[in-house]
Design a protein around this motif. Structure first.
Motif, short mmCIF file in Angstrom:
data_model
loop_
_atom_site.label_atom_id
_atom_site.label_comp_id
_atom_site.label_asym_id
_atom_site.label_seq_id
_atom_site.Cartn_x
_atom_site.Cartn_y
_atom_site.Cartn_z
N TYR A 1 -2.31 -27.67 9.89
CA TYR A 1 -2.02 -28.38 11.15
C TYR A 1 -0.71 -27.89 11.75
O TYR A 1 -0.63 -27.59 12.94
N HIS A 2 0.31 -27.81 10.92
CA HIS A 2 1.60 -27.34 11.40
C HIS A 2 1.49 -25.92 11.94
O HIS A 2 2.03 -25.60 13.00
N CYS A 3 0.77 -25.08 11.20
CA CYS A 3 0.63 -23.68 11.62
C CYS A 3 -0.17 -23.56 12.92
O CYS A 3 0.15 -22.75 13.79
N LEU A 4 -1.21 -24.37 13.07
CA LEU A 4 -2.00 -24.35 14.31
C LEU A 4 -1.14 -24.77 15.50
O LEU A 4 -1.29 -24.22 16.60
N GLU A 5 -0.25 -25.72 15.29
CA GLU A 5 0.62 -26.20 16.37
C GLU A 5 1.56 -25.10 16.86
O GLU A 5 2.05 -25.16 17.99
N GLN A 6 1.82 -24.11 16.01
CA GLN A 6 2.72 -23.02 16.38
C GLN A 6 2.06 -22.01 17.33
O GLN A 6 2.74 -21.23 17.98
N LEU A 7 0.73 -22.03 17.38
CA LEU A 7 0.00 -21.10 18.25
C LEU A 7 0.03 -21.58 19.70
O LEU A 7 0.09 -22.78 19.96
N HIS B 1 -22.01 -15.33 -6.15
CA HIS B 1 -20.92 -14.44 -5.70
C HIS B 1 -19.54 -15.00 -6.02
O HIS B 1 -18.54 -14.50 -5.48
N ALA B 2 -19.45 -16.02 -6.84
CA ALA B 2 -18.15 -16.64 -7.15
C ALA B 2 -17.15 -15.62 -7.68
O ALA B 2 -15.95 -15.72 -7.41
N ALA B 3 -17.63 -14.64 -8.41
CA ALA B 3 -16.74 -13.63 -8.98
C ALA B 3 -16.08 -12.77 -7.90
O ALA B 3 -15.03 -12.15 -8.15
N SER B 4 -16.65 -12.74 -6.71
CA SER B 4 -16.06 -11.93 -5.64
C SER B 4 -14.93 -12.66 -4.91
O SER B 4 -14.24 -12.05 -4.09
N PHE B 5 -14.71 -13.94 -5.22
CA PHE B 5 -13.61 -14.67 -4.59
C PHE B 5 -12.29 -14.05 -5.02
O PHE B 5 -12.06 -13.81 -6.21
N ASP B 6 -11.42 -13.79 -4.05
CA ASP B 6 -10.11 -13.19 -4.31
C ASP B 6 -9.04 -14.14 -3.79
O ASP B 6 -8.87 -14.28 -2.57
N PRO B 7 -8.30 -14.80 -4.67
CA PRO B 7 -7.29 -15.77 -4.23
C PRO B 7 -6.17 -15.14 -3.39
O PRO B 7 -5.49 -15.85 -2.65
N ASP B 8 -6.00 -13.82 -3.48
CA ASP B 8 -4.99 -13.15 -2.67
C ASP B 8 -5.41 -13.06 -1.19
O ASP B 8 -4.57 -12.81 -0.33
N ARG B 9 -6.68 -13.27 -0.93
CA ARG B 9 -7.18 -13.15 0.44
C ARG B 9 -7.35 -14.50 1.14
O ARG B 9 -7.68 -14.56 2.31
N GLY B 10 -7.17 -15.61 0.40
CA GLY B 10 -7.30 -16.92 1.00
C GLY B 10 -7.60 -17.98 -0.04
O GLY B 10 -7.74 -17.69 -1.23
N ALA C 1 -9.15 -10.41 20.53
CA ALA C 1 -7.76 -10.07 20.21
C ALA C 1 -6.97 -11.33 19.86
O ALA C 1 -6.19 -11.34 18.89
N TRP C 2 -7.15 -12.40 20.63
CA TRP C 2 -6.45 -13.65 20.34
C TRP C 2 -6.80 -14.18 18.97
O TRP C 2 -5.93 -14.63 18.22
N ILE C 3 -8.09 -14.14 18.63
CA ILE C 3 -8.51 -14.66 17.33
C ILE C 3 -7.93 -13.80 16.21
O ILE C 3 -7.39 -14.33 15.23
N LYS C 4 -7.98 -12.50 16.37
CA LYS C 4 -7.45 -11.60 15.33
C LYS C 4 -5.96 -11.84 15.13
O LYS C 4 -5.49 -12.00 14.00
N ARG C 5 -5.20 -11.89 16.22
CA ARG C 5 -3.75 -12.09 16.12
C ARG C 5 -3.42 -13.49 15.62
O ARG C 5 -2.47 -13.68 14.86
N SER C 6 -4.19 -14.47 16.04
CA SER C 6 -3.94 -15.85 15.61
C SER C 6 -4.21 -16.02 14.12
O SER C 6 -3.46 -16.73 13.43
N LEU C 7 -5.26 -15.39 13.62
CA LEU C 7 -5.54 -15.45 12.18
C LEU C 7 -4.41 -14.80 11.39
O LEU C 7 -4.00 -15.32 10.34
N ALA C 8 -3.88 -13.70 11.89
CA ALA C 8 -2.75 -13.05 11.22
C ALA C 8 -1.53 -13.97 11.23
O ALA C 8 -0.84 -14.11 10.21
N ALA C 9 -1.28 -14.63 12.36
CA ALA C 9 -0.15 -15.57 12.45
C ALA C 9 -0.34 -16.75 11.50
O ALA C 9 0.61 -17.21 10.87
#
Length: 181
Positions: free
Chosen positions: A127-133, A62-71, A167-175
């Motif tokens: 790490y920096h981004c996690l600290e912001q949550l 499935h390597a071809a399904s990797f999308d660098p725009d998504r992560g 909800a926390w996980i969804k919003r945190s992933l977006a952040a």
């Protein structure tokens, strides 16, 4: 002189083009850490090894399904492994909790090396981004993606309603995506 960073995206693109050496490079780079992730979730060494094997088969096919725009490519590889392990657990497969004797045997094994997530987190921008949550939201993310817990398990651990955890996980992933972007 520092070692050059491993190019996960190049390897995935090469896998998509059928380059077996790229898959071997990915395996050599990440198999021990992926085994640690699978073991934390499945809690059974033989099953964790099977999950990692299946993950590399899926990465190859499935390597071809990797999308660098998504992560990131590395995140995609870990996501494949994590999802396979969680599917194993959710499908009602037998879980065997590790006791001290088994844990010591695993750590002594030359094939398995425990993952030092703290060192990895300190060396990454995440790490920096996690600290912001907020602490509770950060804990939800860490329980889900480091400990391999389901949303229901996180809700139980944190004595928080399941809907709130989701909800926390969804919003945190977006952040986190916004912070990393």
């Amino acid at each position: 002189m520092p070692e050059p960073a491993f190019d996960y995206q190049r390897c995935l693109l090469a896998c998509a083009a059928g380059d077996r050496r790229a898959l071997r490079e990915l395996y050599q780079q990440e198999s021990a850490r992926l085994l640690g992730v699978a073991l934390r979730i499945a809690r059974e060494p033989a099953v964790a090894e099977d999950i990692v094997h299946d993950a590399f088969v899926r990465i190859w096919t499935h390597a071809a399904s990797f999308d660098p725009d998504r992560g990131s490519a590395r995140g995609w590889i870990y996501s494949v492994t994590r999802h396979l392990a969680l599917n194993f657990v959710r499908d009602g497969a037998r879980q065997v909790p590790l006791d001290e004797q088994h844990d010591e045997a695993l750590q002594a094994s030359a094939q398995w090396q425990p993952v030092d997530f703290t060192a990895q987190a300190h060396s990454a921008r995440i790490y920096h981004c996690l600290e912001q949550l907020e602490p509770a939201r950060r804990d939800c993310i860490l329980h889900a993606y480091v400990d391999g817990c389901t949303h229901a398990e996180i809700a139980q651990r944190m004595s928080t309603p399941l809907g709130t955890v989701k909800a926390w996980i969804k919003r945190s992933l977006a952040a986190l995506r916004e912070c990393m972007g």
